[in-house]
Design a protein around this motif. Structure first.
Motif, PDB file in Angstrom:
ATOM      1  N   PHE A 328       0.880  -1.165   0.000  1.00 46.13           N
ATOM      2  CA  PHE A 328       0.000   0.000   0.000  1.00 46.13           C
ATOM      3  C   PHE A 328       0.919   1.217   0.000  1.00 46.13           C
ATOM      4  O   PHE A 328       1.824   1.319   0.816  1.00 46.13           O
ATOM      5  N   SER A 329       0.676   2.155  -0.929  1.00 50.81           N
ATOM      6  CA  SER A 329       1.584   3.296  -1.086  1.00 50.81           C
ATOM      7  C   SER A 329       0.824   4.615  -0.946  1.00 50.81           C
ATOM      8  O   SER A 329      -0.282   4.772  -1.478  1.00 50.81           O
ATOM      9  N   ARG A 330       1.445   5.519  -0.232  1.00 54.25           N
ATOM     10  CA  ARG A 330       0.935   6.894  -0.194  1.00 54.25           C
ATOM     11  C   ARG A 330       2.052   7.840  -0.611  1.00 54.25           C
ATOM     12  O   ARG A 330       3.179   7.758  -0.097  1.00 54.25           O
ATOM     13  N   TYR A 331       1.743   8.756  -1.524  1.00 57.01           N
ATOM     14  CA  TYR A 331       2.636   9.859  -1.865  1.00 57.01           C
ATOM     15  C   TYR A 331       1.788  11.118  -1.938  1.00 57.01           C
ATOM     16  O   TYR A 331       0.998  11.275  -2.869  1.00 57.01           O
ATOM     17  N   ARG A 350      -8.982  10.780   2.150  1.00 54.49           N
ATOM     18  CA  ARG A 350      -8.039  11.196   3.196  1.00 54.49           C
ATOM     19  C   ARG A 350      -7.155  10.008   3.552  1.00 54.49           C
ATOM     20  O   ARG A 350      -7.504   8.841   3.310  1.00 54.49           O
ATOM     21  N   GLY A 351      -6.017  10.307   4.129  1.00 54.81           N
ATOM     22  CA  GLY A 351      -5.096   9.256   4.516  1.00 54.81           C
ATOM     23  C   GLY A 351      -5.471   8.645   5.856  1.00 54.81           C
ATOM     24  O   GLY A 351      -5.900   9.353   6.773  1.00 54.81           O
ATOM     25  N   PRO A 352      -5.339   7.347   6.012  1.00 52.09           N
ATOM     26  CA  PRO A 352      -5.638   6.720   7.301  1.00 52.09           C
ATOM     27  C   PRO A 352      -4.576   7.078   8.334  1.00 52.09           C
ATOM     28  O   PRO A 352      -3.406   7.244   8.008  1.00 52.09           O
ATOM     29  N   ALA A 353      -5.008   7.195   9.594  1.00 51.05           N
ATOM     30  CA  ALA A 353      -4.052   7.437  10.671  1.00 51.05           C
ATOM     31  C   ALA A 353      -3.312   6.156  11.026  1.00 51.05           C
ATOM     32  O   ALA A 353      -2.120   6.184  11.345  1.00 51.05           O
ATOM     33  N   GLN A 354      -4.016   5.054  10.951  1.00 42.96           N
ATOM     34  CA  GLN A 354      -3.431   3.745  11.174  1.00 42.96           C
ATOM     35  C   GLN A 354      -3.770   2.840   9.991  1.00 42.96           C
ATOM     36  O   GLN A 354      -4.856   2.948   9.414  1.00 42.96           O
ATOM     37  N   LEU A 355      -2.849   1.958   9.674  1.00 42.35           N
ATOM     38  CA  LEU A 355      -3.042   1.042   8.551  1.00 42.35           C
ATOM     39  C   LEU A 355      -2.875  -0.384   9.057  1.00 42.35           C
ATOM     40  O   LEU A 355      -1.800  -0.764   9.536  1.00 42.35           O
ATOM     41  N   GLY A 356      -3.962  -1.159   8.962  1.00 40.37           N
ATOM     42  CA  GLY A 356      -3.908  -2.557   9.330  1.00 40.37           C
ATOM     43  C   GLY A 356      -3.569  -3.411   8.120  1.00 40.37           C
ATOM     44  O   GLY A 356      -4.046  -3.159   7.014  1.00 40.37           O
ATOM     45  N   LEU A 361      -2.258 -16.495   4.123  1.00 42.69           N
ATOM     46  CA  LEU A 361      -1.513 -17.239   3.109  1.00 42.69           C
ATOM     47  C   LEU A 361      -2.286 -18.442   2.589  1.00 42.69           C
ATOM     48  O   LEU A 361      -2.138 -18.825   1.429  1.00 42.69           O
ATOM     49  N   GLN A 362      -3.125 -19.038   3.444  1.00 39.90           N
ATOM     50  CA  GLN A 362      -3.919 -20.178   2.980  1.00 39.90           C
ATOM     51  C   GLN A 362      -4.933 -19.741   1.935  1.00 39.90           C
ATOM     52  O   GLN A 362      -5.140 -20.423   0.926  1.00 39.90           O
ATOM     53  N   ALA A 363      -5.573 -18.605   2.160  1.00 35.46           N
ATOM     54  CA  ALA A 363      -6.560 -18.086   1.208  1.00 35.46           C
ATOM     55  C   ALA A 363      -5.922 -17.241   0.115  1.00 35.46           C
ATOM     56  O   ALA A 363      -6.620 -16.778  -0.786  1.00 35.46           O
ATOM     57  N   ARG A 364      -4.598 -17.016   0.206  1.00 44.34           N
ATOM     58  CA  ARG A 364      -3.869 -16.216  -0.787  1.00 44.34           C
ATOM     59  C   ARG A 364      -4.454 -14.799  -0.887  1.00 44.34           C
ATOM     60  O   ARG A 364      -4.765 -14.318  -1.955  1.00 44.34           O
ATOM     61  N   GLU A 365      -4.589 -14.154   0.283  1.00 43.21           N
ATOM     62  CA  GLU A 365      -5.160 -12.813   0.338  1.00 43.21           C
ATOM     63  C   GLU A 365      -4.251 -11.883   1.138  1.00 43.21           C
ATOM     64  O   GLU A 365      -3.690 -12.275   2.169  1.00 43.21           O
ATOM     65  N   LEU A 366      -4.142 -10.660   0.649  1.00 39.83           N
ATOM     66  CA  LEU A 366      -3.463  -9.592   1.372  1.00 39.83           C
ATOM     67  C   LEU A 366      -4.446  -8.438   1.460  1.00 39.83           C
ATOM     68  O   LEU A 366      -4.928  -7.942   0.432  1.00 39.83           O
ATOM     69  N   LEU A 367      -4.750  -8.007   2.679  1.00 37.27           N
ATOM     70  CA  LEU A 367      -5.807  -7.005   2.877  1.00 37.27           C
ATOM     71  C   LEU A 367      -5.259  -5.825   3.671  1.00 37.27           C
ATOM     72  O   LEU A 367      -4.541  -6.006   4.666  1.00 37.27           O
ATOM     73  N   PHE A 368      -5.603  -4.606   3.215  1.00 40.23           N
ATOM     74  CA  PHE A 368      -5.227  -3.377   3.927  1.00 40.23           C
ATOM     75  C   PHE A 368      -6.504  -2.763   4.493  1.00 40.23           C
ATOM     76  O   PHE A 368      -7.511  -2.637   3.791  1.00 40.23           O
ATOM     77  N   TYR A 369      -6.431  -2.345   5.756  1.00 42.77           N
ATOM     78  CA  TYR A 369      -7.639  -2.029   6.516  1.00 42.77           C
ATOM     79  C   TYR A 369      -7.397  -0.807   7.389  1.00 42.77           C
ATOM     80  O   TYR A 369      -6.299  -0.616   7.926  1.00 42.77           O
ATOM     81  N   GLU A 370      -8.429   0.044   7.519  1.00 43.29           N
ATOM     82  CA  GLU A 370      -8.349   1.188   8.431  1.00 43.29           C
ATOM     83  C   GLU A 370      -9.113   0.844   9.710  1.00 43.29           C
ATOM     84  O   GLU A 370     -10.350   0.786   9.703  1.00 43.29           O
ATOM     85  N   PRO A 371      -8.405   0.588  10.804  1.00 42.03           N
ATOM     86  CA  PRO A 371      -9.083   0.152  12.028  1.00 42.03           C
ATOM     87  C   PRO A 371     -10.102   1.169  12.558  1.00 42.03           C
ATOM     88  O   PRO A 371     -11.153   0.780  13.075  1.00 42.03           O
ATOM     89  N   ALA A 372      -9.804   2.459  12.460  1.00 40.24           N
ATOM     90  CA  ALA A 372     -10.677   3.466  13.069  1.00 40.24           C
ATOM     91  C   ALA A 372     -12.079   3.454  12.468  1.00 40.24           C
ATOM     92  O   ALA A 372     -13.076   3.564  13.188  1.00 40.24           O
ATOM     93  N   SER A 373     -12.177   3.303  11.151  1.00 40.57           N
ATOM     94  CA  SER A 373     -13.480   3.341  10.486  1.00 40.57           C
ATOM     95  C   SER A 373     -14.014   1.964  10.129  1.00 40.57           C
ATOM     96  O   SER A 373     -15.159   1.830   9.692  1.00 40.57           O
ATOM     97  N   GLY A 374     -13.197   0.937  10.292  1.00 42.03           N
ATOM     98  CA  GLY A 374     -13.607  -0.395   9.892  1.00 42.03           C
ATOM     99  C   GLY A 374     -13.711  -0.546   8.382  1.00 42.03           C
ATOM    100  O   GLY A 374     -14.477  -1.372   7.882  1.00 42.03           O
ATOM    101  N   THR A 375     -12.919   0.231   7.651  1.00 43.26           N
ATOM    102  CA  THR A 375     -12.987   0.229   6.192  1.00 43.26           C
ATOM    103  C   THR A 375     -11.896  -0.647   5.584  1.00 43.26           C
ATOM    104  O   THR A 375     -10.720  -0.508   5.946  1.00 43.26           O
ATOM    105  N   VAL A 376     -12.292  -1.525   4.684  1.00 41.41           N
ATOM    106  CA  VAL A 376     -11.317  -2.289   3.908  1.00 41.41           C
ATOM    107  C   VAL A 376     -10.839  -1.404   2.759  1.00 41.41           C
ATOM    108  O   VAL A 376     -11.623  -1.014   1.897  1.00 41.41           O
ATOM    109  N   LEU A 377      -9.561  -1.070   2.754  1.00 41.31           N
ATOM    110  CA  LEU A 377      -9.027  -0.148   1.751  1.00 41.31           C
ATOM    111  C   LEU A 377      -8.696  -0.858   0.442  1.00 41.31           C
ATOM    112  O   LEU A 377      -8.875  -0.297  -0.637  1.00 41.31           O
ATOM    113  N   TYR A 378      -8.187  -2.067   0.540  1.00 37.92           N
ATOM    114  CA  TYR A 378      -7.854  -2.817  -0.681  1.00 37.92           C
ATOM    115  C   TYR A 378      -7.599  -4.276  -0.317  1.00 37.92           C
ATOM    116  O   TYR A 378      -7.048  -4.581   0.751  1.00 37.92           O
ATOM    117  N   THR A 379      -7.998  -5.169  -1.202  1.00 39.64           N
ATOM    118  CA  THR A 379      -7.740  -6.604  -1.041  1.00 39.64           C
ATOM    119  C   THR A 379      -7.083  -7.134  -2.304  1.00 39.64           C
ATOM    120  O   THR A 379      -7.590  -6.921  -3.414  1.00 39.64           O
TER     121      THR A 379
END
Length: 403
Positions: A328-331, A350-356, A361-379
């Motif tokens: 996950f990249s921010r510029y 807006r940019g997340p304050a925290q990035l989860g 590996l079993q499901a072959r998934e990489l997920l980026f998540y914003e804990p504060a809002s409960g938003t899945v940013l990208y899978t």
């Protein structure tokens, strides 16, 4: 006799070999030992001679025309035999494997759904039922598609066998004139056989894993995982770029425009890009960590293979620009998911304050998540080349691993 396209023979002339006994010319009462290419029918010698209706037409011996048709039948029978062999191999080798893979993938999909929902079962019993029904429906659809293919190709094989048997019968039992008279039927059977296409790969025969994807399940699952898993992720000092400073607890990276104090330049260290790897690697299972990124406007967070090169300024060492890193990249105000040089823009206001970060590996998934809002940013769904390390890059201020 000259090849087709020449003028007819003289009156009363016959081919080199006498014709088999058979029908006579209704006009002249002579044997039909010639073939008129212009009128596409057998004729007698008188028809080709002076005053005959086929005088000047393209004439050839009937036996020559019959031999040509025999060769065509032989060629067609060989093609039909090869086509039948290909279809038989497809039915025997490919379709059973398709069915087995569909059942196996359906079983794995069920297990994934049940495991995730067990973390939040009190909130999503109905979602569990809905997703399991979709898996079952997709399995049934794949199974029915495979059964339909079996029936279709069984019918095709039967039809090809019938056509081939008929052609072989003509080849075996018909004399020259009868063969010529059956030319239209030969053409129709050949055309019918050519209309049967060979088997082609189809996604309809595969189990579609997307049937288990659910925004509700993903969001609840990410919340539960980040709230329940606690891994002590620390940064490997040996990998830290000379443009970064590592805190004493090995959890915070601070960017510097100038190289920090001299440090050992071992093979693990990134010597150009401001990157660093965690000391822990993963080869299987489910893993999660949270990074505080609120102070930085230029960073990358994700995972990287241990094969990621460390030396030089090329793209092979730059996170997200090679096959060994997923980040996950921010510029500034641009947010993107990067992998292997492919940049996928993310429509974040807006940019997340925290990035989860969640790595399954079993499901072959990489997920980026914003804990504060409960938003899945990208899978990201796809295969990974392990072992995988949490990876970080920062080119503005600091980022810190929270847990």
């Amino acid at each position: 006799m000259s090849a087709e396209g020449s003028t007819g023979p003289g009156p009363g002339s016959e081919p080199g070999r006498g014709p088999e006994p058979g029908p006579l010319c209704p006009e002249h009462g002579q044997a039909l030992s010639w073939f008129c290419g212009s009128e596409r029918r057998p004729v007698c010698a008188a028809c080709t001679g002076l005053g005959g209706r086929c005088r000047g037409h393209r004439i050839r011996p009937a036996e020559e025309r019959a031999e040509e048709l025999r060769n065509k039948i032989v060629d067609q029978c060989e093609r039909l035999q090869l086509q039948s062999a290909g279809i038989s191999k497809y039915v025997a080798d490919v379709l059973p494997g398709k069915n087995q893979r569909a059942v196996s993938m359906a079983s794995a999909a069920r297990e994934k759904v049940i495991q995730r929902l067990s973390l939040v079962r009190s909130l999503c019993e109905s979602e569990e039922q809905r997703l399991l029904e979709q898996v079952h429906g997709e399995e049934e659809r794949a199974h029915q598609s495979i059964l339909t293919q079996r029936v279709h190709w069984a019918e095709a094989l039967q039809k090809l066998d019938t056509i081939r048997t008929g052609l072989v019968g003509m080849l075996t039992h018909l004399d020259d004139l009868q063969l010529i008279q059956k030319e239209q039927e030969i053409f129709e059977r050949t055309e019918e056989a050519e209309g049967i296409l060979d088997p082609q790969e189809s996604e309809m025969l595969n189990f579609n894993e997307k049937c288990t994807r659910s925004p509700l399940l993903t969001q609840l699952w990410a919340t539960a995982v980040l709230g329940s898993l606690s891994e002590d992720i620390r940064i490997d000092e040996r990998t830290v770029s000379p443009f970064l400073q590592l805190s004493d607890d090995q959890k915070t990276l601070t960017f510097s425009t100038k190289k920090s104090k001299p440090c050992a330049d071992g093979p693990e260290r990134f010597d150009h890009w401001p990157n660093a790897l965690a000391a822990t690697s993963f080869q299987d299972g489910l893993h999660a960590w949270i990074v505080n990124v609120q102070n930085s406007c230029a960073y990358k967070v994700g995972v990287a293979s241990g094969h990621l090169p460390r030396k030089g300024s090329g793209s092979d060492c730059r996170l997200g620009h090679n096959a060994f890193s997923w980040v996950f990249s921010r510029y500034d105000q641009e947010f993107r998911f990067l992998h292997n040089g492919q940049h996928e823009p993310l429509g974040l206001l807006r940019g997340p304050a925290q990035l989860g970060v969640l790595l399954d590996l079993q499901a072959r998934e990489l997920l980026f998540y914003e804990p504060a809002s409960g938003t899945v940013l990208y899978t990201h769904h796809g295969a990974f080349t392990g072992p995988l390390f949490p990876v970080f890059a920062v080119a503005d201020q600091t980022i810190s691993i929270i847990r």
